[in-house]
Scaffold this active site. Structure first.
Site, PDB file in Angstrom:
ATOM      1  N   CYS A 151      19.789  -0.335  46.752  1.00 38.93           N
ATOM      2  CA  CYS A 151      20.606   0.799  47.300  1.00 38.93           C
ATOM      3  C   CYS A 151      20.410   1.179  48.783  1.00 38.93           C
ATOM      4  O   CYS A 151      20.525   0.356  49.501  1.00 38.93           O
ATOM      5  CB  CYS A 151      20.349   2.164  46.641  1.00 38.93           C
TER       6      CYS A 151
ATOM      7  N   GLU B 232      15.515  -0.187  38.709  1.00 42.72           N
ATOM      8  CA  GLU B 232      14.321   0.644  38.384  1.00 42.72           C
ATOM      9  C   GLU B 232      14.390   1.524  37.570  1.00 42.72           C
ATOM     10  O   GLU B 232      13.786   2.428  36.959  1.00 42.72           O
ATOM     11  CB  GLU B 232      13.455   1.087  39.825  1.00 42.72           C
TER      12      GLU B 232
ATOM     13  N   HIS C 249      20.521   0.025  40.582  1.00 42.84           N
ATOM     14  CA  HIS C 249      19.164   0.471  40.439  1.00 42.84           C
ATOM     15  C   HIS C 249      18.460  -0.093  39.356  1.00 42.84           C
ATOM     16  O   HIS C 249      18.472   0.634  38.284  1.00 42.84           O
ATOM     17  CB  HIS C 249      19.024   2.020  40.575  1.00 42.84           C
TER      18      HIS C 249
END
Lengths: 229, 83
Positions: free
Chosen positions: A89, A199, A197
């Site tokens: 990002c 994560e 994302h």
């Protein structure tokens, strides 16, 4: 062997903790936290992660100020030695502004901030970051961005595709990105920038607020590459 | 010495912000607006004698992203590119 990953925090980063948690869950070793003003990185790193957020309040252009910070000089030097770098990002925006990756991230074509889970097609499974995926499979990873519209000139896009450097593509148009590109690799395949994302997608759907664990294999790929090195 | 740097998106690079402003102008009843492109004006106060090469380097390294933006430097007191 202990996995040594560094997570860089810039003023305005807000996914740095999530990134550190993901790295620790997959590798079993706590991530080393590094501040943007540090001039040096820890030694013997296996991975440098640039997290999402709004570094420097997105002043000038998203990622532009962070790209000039002291730690980025060290990151660029480390990348040139082949240390793997993952930018998610805002981290992807920083990598393009630092010219570690080609292209730029423009304002989303629809002007809106987009925050939802999206389907991605895995295009490249030969890289350090994607070896645990199956080529062509669809995965779901959340996005949350205002400036995720990937732009590069046609020649650059052709080169990226020809060299297999498109890691992920949006399965459906998301933000206006050229050729639906969601993630790109450097020429040596050791730097990955992506808007989604991973994560935020590391826990089983039953316990994940966002649903899904398709991001796990990205971190597992890096970890496995180290273990077999 | 005052210097103005104008940064604008390259032709062909989508400017959704400009498009939204164009629609808003139409909504206010202004007819005949064909296109709107939004750029950035940066005013610098630099030491007298700062040369064009130094200003160009500032633009290329930070003020503009030359992948998507063009820039012009104004206010040097002589035509661009003569130094």
């Amino acid at each position: 062997m202990t996995f040594r990953a560094a997570v860089i925090t810039f003023p305005g980063s807000n996914c740095d903790r999530d990134m550190a948690v993901a790295l620790e869950q997959i590798s079993g070793a706590p991530a080393i936290r590094v501040w943007h003003g540090d001039a040096e990185l820890p030694e013997r790193l296996d991975l440098i992660a640039l997290p999402g957020g709004f570094s420097y309040g997105d002043y000038l252009r998203s990622g532009a100020m962070a790209a000039t910070s002291p730690i980025m000089r060290a990151v660029i030097a480390a990348a040139s030695r082949g240390v793997p770098v993952l930018g998610v990002c805002n981290g992807f925006q920083v990598l393009t502004e630092a010219r570690l990756l080609p292209g730029a991230l423009l304002r989303n074509a629809g002007q809106r901030f987009i925050c939802r889970s999206v389907a991605l097609t895995v295009e490249n499974t030969d890289s350090l970051f994607t070896s645990a995926y199956v080529r062509g499979e669809q995965i779901r990873i959340p996005v949350a961005h205002h400036d995720g519209n990937y732009f590069a000139d046609a020649e650059t896009l052709d080169r990226l595709e020809g060299e297999g450097r498109v890691a992920f593509r949006y399965a459906e148009p998301c933000n206006g990105s050229a050729r639906n590109i969601a993630g790109v690799l450097s020429a040596n395949g050791r730097v990955l920038g992506m808007m989604p994302h991973p994560e935020r997608a590391i826990e089983p759907a039953a316990v994940s607020a966002l649903g899904g664990s398709d991001g796990r294999r990205l971190f597992e790929s890096v970890f496995a590459a180290l273990a077999s090195a | 010495m005052q210097v103005r740097v104008l940064v604008r998106l390259k032709p062909g690079v989508l400017d959704p912000q400009g498009r939204a402003v164009n629609h808003a102008l139409e909504g206010l009843g202004f007819a005949g607006v064909e296109d709107v492109r939004i750029g950035r004006l940066i005013e610098l106060d630099v030491a007298d004698g700062t040369d064009h090469a130094a200003l160009t380097a500032m633009c290329e390294k930070l003020l503009a992203n030359t992948v998507i933006e063009d820039f012009t430097i104004e206010g040097l007191g002589e035509p661009e590119g003569t130094r």
